[in-house]
Design a protein around this motif. Structure first.
Motif, mmCIF file in Angstrom:
data_model
loop_
_atom_site.group_PDB
_atom_site.id
_atom_site.type_symbol
_atom_site.label_atom_id
_atom_site.label_comp_id
_atom_site.label_asym_id
_atom_site.label_seq_id
_atom_site.Cartn_x
_atom_site.Cartn_y
_atom_site.Cartn_z
ATOM 1 N N SER A 9 6.957 -20.666 28.464
ATOM 2 C CA SER A 9 6.593 -21.300 26.780
ATOM 3 C C SER A 9 5.660 -20.702 26.344
ATOM 4 C CB SER A 9 7.017 -22.517 26.708
ATOM 5 O OG SER A 9 7.911 -23.424 27.784
ATOM 6 N N THR A 10 4.937 -20.060 27.069
ATOM 7 C CA THR A 10 4.033 -19.282 26.374
ATOM 8 C C THR A 10 3.947 -18.270 25.848
ATOM 9 O OG1 THR A 10 2.296 -20.912 27.264
ATOM 10 C CG2 THR A 10 1.693 -18.742 26.807
ATOM 11 N N ALA A 11 4.677 -17.027 27.069
ATOM 12 C CA ALA A 11 5.659 -15.803 26.865
ATOM 13 C C ALA A 11 6.350 -15.771 25.411
ATOM 14 C CB ALA A 11 6.228 -15.646 27.926
ATOM 15 N N GLY A 12 7.125 -16.577 25.275
ATOM 16 C CA GLY A 12 8.881 -17.050 24.160
ATOM 17 C C GLY A 12 7.576 -16.640 22.996
ATOM 18 N N LEU A 13 6.592 -17.760 23.443
ATOM 19 C CA LEU A 13 5.867 -17.901 21.548
ATOM 20 C C LEU A 13 4.968 -16.678 21.433
ATOM 21 C CD1 LEU A 13 4.665 -22.055 21.881
ATOM 22 C CD2 LEU A 13 6.013 -20.501 19.968
ATOM 23 N N LEU A 14 4.612 -16.196 22.143
ATOM 24 C CA LEU A 14 3.400 -14.892 21.939
ATOM 25 C C LEU A 14 4.566 -13.662 21.638
ATOM 26 C CD1 LEU A 14 1.094 -15.242 24.397
ATOM 27 C CD2 LEU A 14 0.103 -15.151 22.192
ATOM 28 N N GLY A 15 5.463 -13.901 22.473
ATOM 29 C CA GLY A 15 6.651 -12.695 22.181
ATOM 30 C C GLY A 15 7.052 -12.789 21.031
ATOM 31 N N THR A 16 7.067 -13.523 20.682
ATOM 32 C CA THR A 16 7.728 -14.263 18.501
ATOM 33 C C THR A 16 6.368 -13.396 18.231
ATOM 34 O OG1 THR A 16 9.193 -16.220 19.367
ATOM 35 C CG2 THR A 16 8.697 -15.297 16.955
ATOM 36 N N ALA A 17 5.466 -13.839 17.915
ATOM 37 C CA ALA A 17 4.646 -13.548 17.359
ATOM 38 C C ALA A 17 4.373 -11.806 17.550
ATOM 39 C CB ALA A 17 3.030 -14.440 17.132
ATOM 40 N N LEU A 18 3.804 -11.362 18.909
ATOM 41 C CA LEU A 18 3.794 -10.184 18.992
ATOM 42 C C LEU A 18 5.024 -9.282 17.707
ATOM 43 C CD1 LEU A 18 2.869 -10.089 22.476
ATOM 44 C CD2 LEU A 18 1.774 -9.113 20.722
ATOM 45 N N GLY A 19 5.749 -9.785 17.913
ATOM 46 C CA GLY A 19 7.570 -8.892 17.455
ATOM 47 C C GLY A 19 6.712 -8.881 15.555
ATOM 48 N N HIS A 20 6.537 -10.316 15.744
ATOM 49 C CA HIS A 20 5.923 -10.689 13.988
ATOM 50 C C HIS A 20 4.842 -9.085 13.658
ATOM 51 C CE1 HIS A 20 8.520 -13.743 12.916
ATOM 52 N NE2 HIS A 20 8.023 -14.253 13.532
ATOM 53 N N SER A 21 3.767 -9.532 14.479
ATOM 54 C CA SER A 21 2.325 -8.295 14.419
ATOM 55 C C SER A 21 3.006 -6.833 14.573
ATOM 56 C CB SER A 21 1.612 -8.748 15.418
ATOM 57 O OG SER A 21 1.795 -8.775 16.998
ATOM 58 N N GLU A 22 4.297 -6.269 15.842
ATOM 59 C CA GLU A 22 4.478 -4.822 15.895
ATOM 60 C C GLU A 22 4.986 -5.009 14.359
ATOM 61 O OE1 GLU A 22 7.463 -2.300 17.969
ATOM 62 O OE2 GLU A 22 7.163 -4.335 19.101
ATOM 63 N N ILE A 23 6.116 -5.553 13.255
ATOM 64 C CA ILE A 23 7.072 -5.211 12.655
ATOM 65 C C ILE A 23 5.987 -5.075 11.467
ATOM 66 C CG2 ILE A 23 8.268 -6.066 10.630
ATOM 67 C CD1 ILE A 23 9.174 -7.848 13.341
ATOM 68 N N VAL A 24 4.285 -5.820 11.179
ATOM 69 C CA VAL A 24 3.641 -5.118 10.450
ATOM 70 C C VAL A 24 3.068 -4.096 10.524
ATOM 71 C CG1 VAL A 24 0.649 -6.649 9.845
ATOM 72 C CG2 VAL A 24 3.239 -7.505 9.735
ATOM 73 N N LEU A 25 2.477 -4.077 11.777
ATOM 74 C CA LEU A 25 2.000 -2.610 12.301
ATOM 75 C C LEU A 25 2.981 -1.477 11.711
ATOM 76 C CD1 LEU A 25 -0.355 -0.967 14.226
ATOM 77 C CD2 LEU A 25 0.767 -1.200 15.490
ATOM 78 N N ARG A 26 4.094 -1.269 12.584
ATOM 79 C CA ARG A 26 4.935 -0.374 11.736
ATOM 80 C C ARG A 26 5.376 0.057 10.706
ATOM 81 N NH1 ARG A 26 9.941 -2.967 14.668
ATOM 82 N NH2 ARG A 26 11.025 -2.874 13.166
ATOM 83 N N ASN A 27 5.079 -1.422 9.421
ATOM 84 C CA ASN A 27 5.341 -0.850 8.270
ATOM 85 C C ASN A 27 4.395 -0.390 7.617
ATOM 86 O OD1 ASN A 27 7.930 -2.376 8.393
ATOM 87 N ND2 ASN A 27 7.733 -3.801 7.646
ATOM 88 N N ALA A 28 3.340 -1.119 8.040
ATOM 89 C CA ALA A 28 1.606 -0.673 7.594
ATOM 90 C C ALA A 28 1.495 0.923 7.863
ATOM 91 C CB ALA A 28 0.063 -1.335 8.163
ATOM 92 N N ILE A 29 2.116 1.829 8.974
ATOM 93 C CA ILE A 29 1.566 2.952 9.294
ATOM 94 C C ILE A 29 2.435 3.252 8.614
ATOM 95 C CG2 ILE A 29 1.280 4.555 11.187
ATOM 96 C CD1 ILE A 29 0.493 2.129 13.160
#
Length: 182
Positions: A9-29
């Motif tokens: 369950s924790t991996a699922g929640l973190l995976g979703t949050a990491l997905g959002h943060s990856e999108i923010v990171l790549r779009n910022a760069i």
């Protein structure tokens, strides 16, 4: 079994949050390097790397992403290519090797980051990259300092836009999930 279920369950929640943060990171760069590319009056897109500023591994990653898009019958438009590149690609654009070349162009993508030292952002992104890989490979998270990684995630997003940090905190239940560990 309770720990196993909590880990999943924790991996699922973190995976979703990491997905959002990856999108923010790549779009910022991407936004920052696109602006730099235009300021320098260069043709095409920065991923075309007309001045060979990217190392061979990065160029190979771009070609691999282009090939995947081609196999899927999708056009290799910049937006599609950006989305096709891996978290590792973005993480390594923050590496020391780009300090004197790309970093000054990347830095404006993180307007709320304190200071100018690229290590301020490289460190949390490197840790998140490792966590993302652990999650992707279904490895246990029990020994990971998850509250610290969650803080890294929020810090990264906040460097781009504090409102995004607030949004991400509001849509995730990670602190509650971490507190429920058996």
């Amino acid at each position: 079994m309770a720990l196993y279920e909590w880990n999943a369950s924790t991996a699922g929640l973190l995976g979703t949050a990491l997905g959002h943060s990856e999108i923010v990171l790549r779009n910022a760069i991407d936004t920052a390097l696109t602006a730099r590319h235009q300021r320098l009056h260069r043709a095409g897109h920065w991923l075309d790397d007309p001045h060979r500023e990217l190392d061979q591994r990065a160029r190979d990653d771009i070609e691999t992403a282009r090939a995947r898009l081609q196999r899927a019958g999708a056009p290799a438009l910049p937006g599609k290519l950006i989305a096709e590149l891996t978290f590792g690609f973005w993480r390594f654009l923050l590496a020391r090797r780009y300090t004197t070349t790309l970093w000054s162009g990347i830095r404006p993508g993180f307007p709320h980051m304190p200071g100018r030292d690229r290590r301020v952002i490289e460190a949390p992104v490197a840790r998140l990259h490792l966590l993302r890989n652990r999650i992707a490979h279904h490895e246990p998270l029990l020994a990971e300092p998850l509250p610290d990684r969650y803080d890294d995630l929020l810090t990264l997003v906040g460097y781009v836009d504090p409102a995004l940090r607030t949004w991400l905190e509001a849509i995730t239940d990670i602190p509650h999930q971490l507190a429920r560990r058996p």
